[in-house]
Design an enzyme around this catalytic site. Structure first.
Site, mmCIF file in Angstrom:
data_model
loop_
_atom_site.group_PDB
_atom_site.id
_atom_site.type_symbol
_atom_site.label_atom_id
_atom_site.label_comp_id
_atom_site.label_asym_id
_atom_site.label_seq_id
_atom_site.Cartn_x
_atom_site.Cartn_y
_atom_site.Cartn_z
ATOM 1 N N HIS A 375 -2.684 23.701 -12.328
ATOM 2 C CA HIS A 375 -3.539 23.060 -13.453
ATOM 3 C C HIS A 375 -3.699 21.477 -13.377
ATOM 4 C CE1 HIS A 375 -3.505 22.238 -17.971
ATOM 5 N NE2 HIS A 375 -4.183 23.164 -17.862
ATOM 6 N N CYS A 376 -2.736 20.713 -12.884
ATOM 7 C CA CYS A 376 -2.754 19.404 -12.591
ATOM 8 C C CYS A 376 -4.015 18.643 -11.854
ATOM 9 C CB CYS A 376 -1.470 18.853 -11.876
ATOM 10 S SG CYS A 376 -0.065 18.957 -12.821
#
Length: 384
Positions: A375-376
């Site tokens: 997600h980052c």
């Protein structure tokens, strides 16, 4: 036998100790907005109206996903080749579901194209690191179409070199002709989690912090987030300040699976108490007693981390959370770490929470050893 991990790369789970980081940290006590960095140039034309914009849930349809090619040996050291391979693997996995645009420095674009393959579009746009969730714009939609909110990335409060990354949101929006909305607060995309139905989750540690927003109260920050992202209620979790480079982003602690359902990262059963287990406990307590913007209680689902002893690449900074998954068109890209039972259990839970989507597991040992996740490394552009 575990590999020699005496070298730990600069990490999002441990404060950076490079010369540049120490110099930046010295500024924090008396910083102005941006920790002393020059702010991106303001738009010369009128900005879009603040009215009517809202941030869609990640599960809403995407036009594309943006990613970034890690550029600097000073950040990653000899881990850089492995980190790049992980980013290429994530990009290819996402590209099986939707278009992927990967930003790379001009002199590194050819290498990025070679490693990512033909399914990933590589554009020449200067970046410092891979964290597109934090450096890119946060997209919102409304009656005027699409816009991007620029939260003025400042290296997580001056903890990492970010001369190029501070400009990514503006440059990317300019390239695609998307109106830019400059927020009056400083923060990152990983510090935002919305359900698409009026509720936002955030940690106080990553927003109500002098390294991003000196002199601003939680109420002032909340008002700006509501206005820019079109939410009506903010659920604040305490978080942890000063223990990792992000000051405990929400996307490693709690996520919305859908309106009314929250997934919370939980430590393994035998994990000794520390600041991270305390943060998880506090998040669980807050969310179990909270209601969303519709006034409804939340269903809380626990997602337990893998056994550290079964992760070959595990070190003190390893972000061993399944919560940092990414929802794409028709699928969910989920990390796997090597604890087969925990990996399979997490994939099953995430699949049940996102019915109708194919779950794809991707090994991200090098990115996770640097304190980040899938997600980052991704940022969605919602379809209009």
């Amino acid at each position: 036998m575990l590999p020699d991990l005496s070298f730990a790369p600069p990490s999002r789970r441990a404060l950076l100790r490079s010369t540049a980081a120490l110099a930046a940290l010295a500024l924090l006590d008396g910083c102005s907005s941006g920790s002393g960095d020059a702010q991106p140039a303001e738009p010369t034309g009128p900005q879009p109206s603040a009215a009517g914009w809202s941030m869609p849930a990640e599960s809403a349809p995407h036009t594309r996903t943006f990613m970034a090619w890690p550029a600097l040996e000073e950040v990653w050291g000899d881990q850089l080749p492995g980190v790049r391979q992980d980013i290429a693997s994530i990009a290819r996995a996402v590209a099986a579901f939707e278009p992927v645009v990967l930003m790379a420095r001009p002199e590194q674009a050819a290498q990025a194209r070679k490693q990512c393959g033909a399914s990933v579009e590589v554009i020449e746009l200067p970046v410092d690191d891979l964290w597109a969730r934090d450096t890119g714009p946060t997209f919102v939609t409304g009656p005027q179409g699409l816009a991007g909110v620029d939260f003025g990335f400042n290296g997580w409060g001056g903890k990492q070199t970010h001369a190029e990354d501070a400009q990514v949101a503006r440059r990317l929006l300019d390239r695609y002709g998307v109106p830019r909305i400059r927020a009056s607060v400083t923060g990152e995309g990983g510090a935002i989690e919305v359900d698409g139905a009026g509720t936002l989750m955030a940690t106080e540690s990553s927003w109500v912090n002098a390294n991003r927003n000196p002199g601003k109260s939680r109420d002032e920050i909340e008002a700006e987030l509501k206005q820019r992202l079109g939410v009506h209620k903010v659920l604040w979790i305490k978080g942890v300040a000063g223990q990792d480079i992000t000051d405990c982003h929400i996307d490693a602690l709690a996520r919305f699976a859908e309106p009314g359902t929250v997934v919370v990262h939980r430590p393994a059963a035998d994990t000794p108490p520390d600041v991270w287990t305390t943060a998880s406990d506090q998040a669980l307590e807050v969310l179990r007693s909270a209601t969303d913007a519709r006034g409804k209680p939340l269903r809380v689902v626990e997602l337990v981390e893998p056994d550290a002893e079964l992760i070959p690449a595990h070190n003190a900074d390893f972000l061993a959370t399944y919560l940092n998954y990414y929802v794409v068109n028709g699928g969910v890209i989920v990390p796997k770490f090597g604890d087969r039972a925990a990996d399979d259990r997490a994939a099953d839970i995430i699949g049940e929470l996102h019915p109708g989507r194919k779950v794809v597991q991707v090994s991200i040992d090098q990115v996770a050893a640097g304190g980040g996740g899938i997600h980052c490394a991704t940022q969605q552009q919602p379809a209009v």
